[in-house]
Design a protein around this motif. Structure first.
Motif, PDB file in Angstrom:
ATOM      1  N   LEU A  79       0.840  -1.207   0.000  1.00 13.53           N
ATOM      2  CA  LEU A  79       0.000   0.000   0.000  1.00 13.53           C
ATOM      3  C   LEU A  79       0.876   1.257   0.000  1.00 13.53           C
ATOM      4  N   LYS A  80       1.989   1.186   0.714  1.00  8.14           N
ATOM      5  CA  LYS A  80       2.904   2.332   0.757  1.00  8.14           C
ATOM      6  C   LYS A  80       3.490   2.607  -0.631  1.00  8.14           C
ATOM      7  N   VAL A  81       3.846   1.537  -1.350  1.00  7.91           N
ATOM      8  CA  VAL A  81       4.395   1.710  -2.705  1.00  7.91           C
ATOM      9  C   VAL A  81       3.358   2.360  -3.619  1.00  7.91           C
ATOM     10  N   LEU A  82       2.110   1.893  -3.523  1.00  8.72           N
ATOM     11  CA  LEU A  82       1.038   2.478  -4.344  1.00  8.72           C
ATOM     12  C   LEU A  82       0.811   3.946  -3.967  1.00  8.72           C
ATOM     13  N   ARG A  83       0.911   4.240  -2.679  1.00  7.34           N
ATOM     14  CA  ARG A  83       0.700   5.616  -2.214  1.00  7.34           C
ATOM     15  C   ARG A  83       1.823   6.522  -2.715  1.00  7.34           C
ATOM     16  N   GLN A  84       3.053   6.022  -2.614  1.00 12.54           N
ATOM     17  CA  GLN A  84       4.200   6.823  -3.063  1.00 12.54           C
ATOM     18  C   GLN A  84       4.159   7.080  -4.570  1.00 12.54           C
ATOM     19  N   ALA A  85       3.506   6.182  -5.300  1.00 13.35           N
ATOM     20  CA  ALA A  85       3.384   6.379  -6.751  1.00 13.35           C
ATOM     21  C   ALA A  85       2.215   7.290  -7.089  1.00 13.35           C
ATOM     22  N   GLY A  86       1.498   7.747  -6.046  1.00  6.45           N
ATOM     23  CA  GLY A  86       0.381   8.671  -6.285  1.00  6.45           C
ATOM     24  C   GLY A  86      -0.881   7.995  -6.775  1.00  6.45           C
ATOM     25  N   LEU A  87      -0.918   6.645  -6.712  1.00  7.94           N
ATOM     26  CA  LEU A  87      -2.074   5.912  -7.239  1.00  7.94           C
ATOM     27  C   LEU A  87      -3.216   5.829  -6.230  1.00  7.94           C
ATOM     28  N   ILE A  88      -2.871   5.832  -4.952  1.00 13.89           N
ATOM     29  CA  ILE A  88      -3.899   5.822  -3.902  1.00 13.89           C
ATOM     30  C   ILE A  88      -3.501   6.850  -2.852  1.00 13.89           C
ATOM     31  N   GLU A  89      -4.471   7.238  -2.043  1.00 14.69           N
ATOM     32  CA  GLU A  89      -4.150   8.063  -0.877  1.00 14.69           C
ATOM     33  C   GLU A  89      -4.892   7.492   0.321  1.00 14.69           C
ATOM     34  N   GLY A  90      -4.271   7.664   1.474  1.00 13.16           N
ATOM     35  CA  GLY A  90      -4.848   7.081   2.686  1.00 13.16           C
ATOM     36  C   GLY A  90      -5.131   8.150   3.727  1.00 13.16           C
ATOM     37  N   GLU A  91      -6.145   7.866   4.538  1.00  8.34           N
ATOM     38  CA  GLU A  91      -6.496   8.794   5.617  1.00  8.34           C
ATOM     39  C   GLU A  91      -6.776   7.973   6.868  1.00  8.34           C
ATOM     40  N   ARG A  92      -6.081   8.293   7.956  1.00 10.23           N
ATOM     41  CA  ARG A  92      -6.336   7.579   9.203  1.00 10.23           C
ATOM     42  C   ARG A  92      -7.558   8.178   9.878  1.00 10.23           C
ATOM     43  N   ARG A  93      -8.487   7.293  10.243  1.00  5.07           N
ATOM     44  CA  ARG A  93      -9.643   7.723  11.049  1.00  5.07           C
ATOM     45  C   ARG A  93      -9.826   6.688  12.149  1.00  5.07           C
ATOM     46  N   GLY A  94      -9.505   7.095  13.375  1.00  2.00           N
ATOM     47  CA  GLY A  94      -9.594   6.166  14.495  1.00  2.00           C
ATOM     48  C   GLY A  94      -8.538   5.084  14.362  1.00  2.00           C
ATOM     49  N   THR A  95      -8.966   3.822  14.457  1.00  2.00           N
ATOM     50  CA  THR A  95      -8.020   2.703  14.453  1.00  2.00           C
ATOM     51  C   THR A  95      -7.453   2.427  13.067  1.00  2.00           C
ATOM     52  N   TRP A  96      -8.240   2.703  12.025  1.00  2.00           N
ATOM     53  CA  TRP A  96      -7.889   2.213  10.701  1.00  2.00           C
ATOM     54  C   TRP A  96      -7.515   3.328   9.716  1.00  2.00           C
ATOM     55  N   VAL A  97      -6.774   2.912   8.692  1.00  2.00           N
ATOM     56  CA  VAL A  97      -6.497   3.817   7.573  1.00  2.00           C
ATOM     57  C   VAL A  97      -7.465   3.452   6.444  1.00  2.00           C
ATOM     58  N   TYR A  98      -8.011   4.458   5.809  1.00  4.69           N
ATOM     59  CA  TYR A  98      -8.951   4.261   4.702  1.00  4.69           C
ATOM     60  C   TYR A  98      -8.291   4.742   3.410  1.00  4.69           C
ATOM     61  N   TYR A  99      -8.345   3.896   2.400  1.00  5.02           N
ATOM     62  CA  TYR A  99      -7.666   4.209   1.133  1.00  5.02           C
ATOM     63  C   TYR A  99      -8.671   4.456   0.020  1.00  5.02           C
ATOM     64  N   ARG A 100      -8.307   5.367  -0.862  1.00  8.25           N
ATOM     65  CA  ARG A 100      -9.088   5.566  -2.082  1.00  8.25           C
ATOM     66  C   ARG A 100      -8.132   5.769  -3.256  1.00  8.25           C
ATOM     67  N   ALA A 101      -8.578   5.410  -4.440  1.00  4.93           N
ATOM     68  CA  ALA A 101      -7.773   5.615  -5.652  1.00  4.93           C
ATOM     69  C   ALA A 101      -7.717   7.109  -5.957  1.00  4.93           C
ATOM     70  N   VAL A 102      -6.656   7.550  -6.580  1.00  7.44           N
ATOM     71  CA  VAL A 102      -6.529   8.953  -6.996  1.00  7.44           C
ATOM     72  C   VAL A 102      -6.987   9.031  -8.457  1.00  7.44           C
ATOM     73  N   PRO A 103      -8.216   9.491  -8.697  1.00 10.66           N
ATOM     74  CA  PRO A 103      -8.776   9.409 -10.057  1.00 10.66           C
ATOM     75  C   PRO A 103      -7.939  10.147 -11.095  1.00 10.66           C
ATOM     76  N   GLU A 104      -7.329  11.287 -10.706  1.00 15.46           N
ATOM     77  CA  GLU A 104      -6.527  12.052 -11.679  1.00 15.46           C
ATOM     78  C   GLU A 104      -5.355  11.196 -12.188  1.00 15.46           C
ATOM     79  N   ARG A 105      -4.780  10.425 -11.275  1.00 14.04           N
ATOM     80  CA  ARG A 105      -3.640   9.605 -11.649  1.00 14.04           C
ATOM     81  C   ARG A 105      -4.044   8.476 -12.594  1.00 14.04           C
ATOM     82  N   LEU A 106      -5.158   7.818 -12.269  1.00 13.28           N
ATOM     83  CA  LEU A 106      -5.614   6.710 -13.123  1.00 13.28           C
ATOM     84  C   LEU A 106      -6.060   7.236 -14.487  1.00 13.28           C
ATOM     85  N   THR A 107      -6.717   8.382 -14.485  1.00  9.78           N
ATOM     86  CA  THR A 107      -7.165   8.968 -15.750  1.00  9.78           C
ATOM     87  C   THR A 107      -5.972   9.351 -16.614  1.00  9.78           C
ATOM     88  N   ARG A 108      -4.926   9.837 -15.955  1.00 11.54           N
ATOM     89  CA  ARG A 108      -3.716  10.177 -16.696  1.00 11.54           C
ATOM     90  C   ARG A 108      -3.123   8.946 -17.383  1.00 11.54           C
TER      91      ARG A 108
END
Lengths: 121, 121
Positions: A79-108
């Motif tokens: 997940l860290k590799v994907l995040r560093q490549a700008g493909l996903i971003e993560g947000e910690r909320r409470g106990t867990w981290v929540y990930y979503r795809a970065v649409p601009e990156r995939l569209t590119r």
């Protein structure tokens, strides 16, 4: 920091030219190669698929280890590799981290392989 | 032989589902990862760009070494990797080999990153 730079690149019109278009500069080729290196792993591709296809657009890391016979630290590494490549971003909320795809990156990336002149309409 | 298999894969509707779509199987993830490994190199990306953007759709190998400060055998190696990944195909005519991009393969990759639900219209 690097994530911000990635997002700024996306707004640059030069960034999104297709491979069938203008000459790809050395810097952009190097940056794209690093993104493809992040994608050059079956587990990372399946993780990105899970994150990009999840209903609501957001996947809890707690749901991402289940489909793989891999340890949580290994999944975290991917997940860290994907995040560093700008493909996903993560947000910690409470106990867990929540990930979503970065649409601009995939569209590119989608646009990179577009072949308007060669694709049958 | 492997090129034929690649082209057959393209006709399979399962092959072209986007990452935001159905679950990506292990086999397809492994196959795609090998394609991204081929793309994870700046020289190969620039070669693919040169080939995909050439007027007439076909590039003589004799024109592909000029933009790079690399030996002919090194360029040949990179072209072989792109060919094995099904991204380009080559045809020998007389002294030279002529390369063209495989549009089905590039279109497949373009579709992989398509995000119909997330992309602003």
């Amino acid at each position: 920091m690097s994530k911000l730079v990635d997002l700024e690149d996306v707004t640059d019109p030069v960034c999104c030219a297709p491979l069938s278009g203008p000459v790809l500069g050395e810097d952009e080729a190097a940056e794209l190669a690093s993104v493809f290196k992040a994608l050059a792993d079956p587990v990372r591709l399946r993780l990105l698929n899970l994150i990009a296809s999840v209903e609501g657009g957001e996947a809890c890391v707690c749901d991402l280890t289940v489909p793989f016979e891999l340890s949580a630290p290994t999944i975290s590494h991917h997940l860290k590799v994907l995040r560093q490549a700008g493909l996903i971003e993560g947000e910690r909320r409470g106990t867990w981290v929540y990930y979503r795809a970065v649409p601009e990156r995939l569209t590119r990336l989608s646009g990179l392989f577009a072949l308007p002149a060669l694709t049958p309409s």
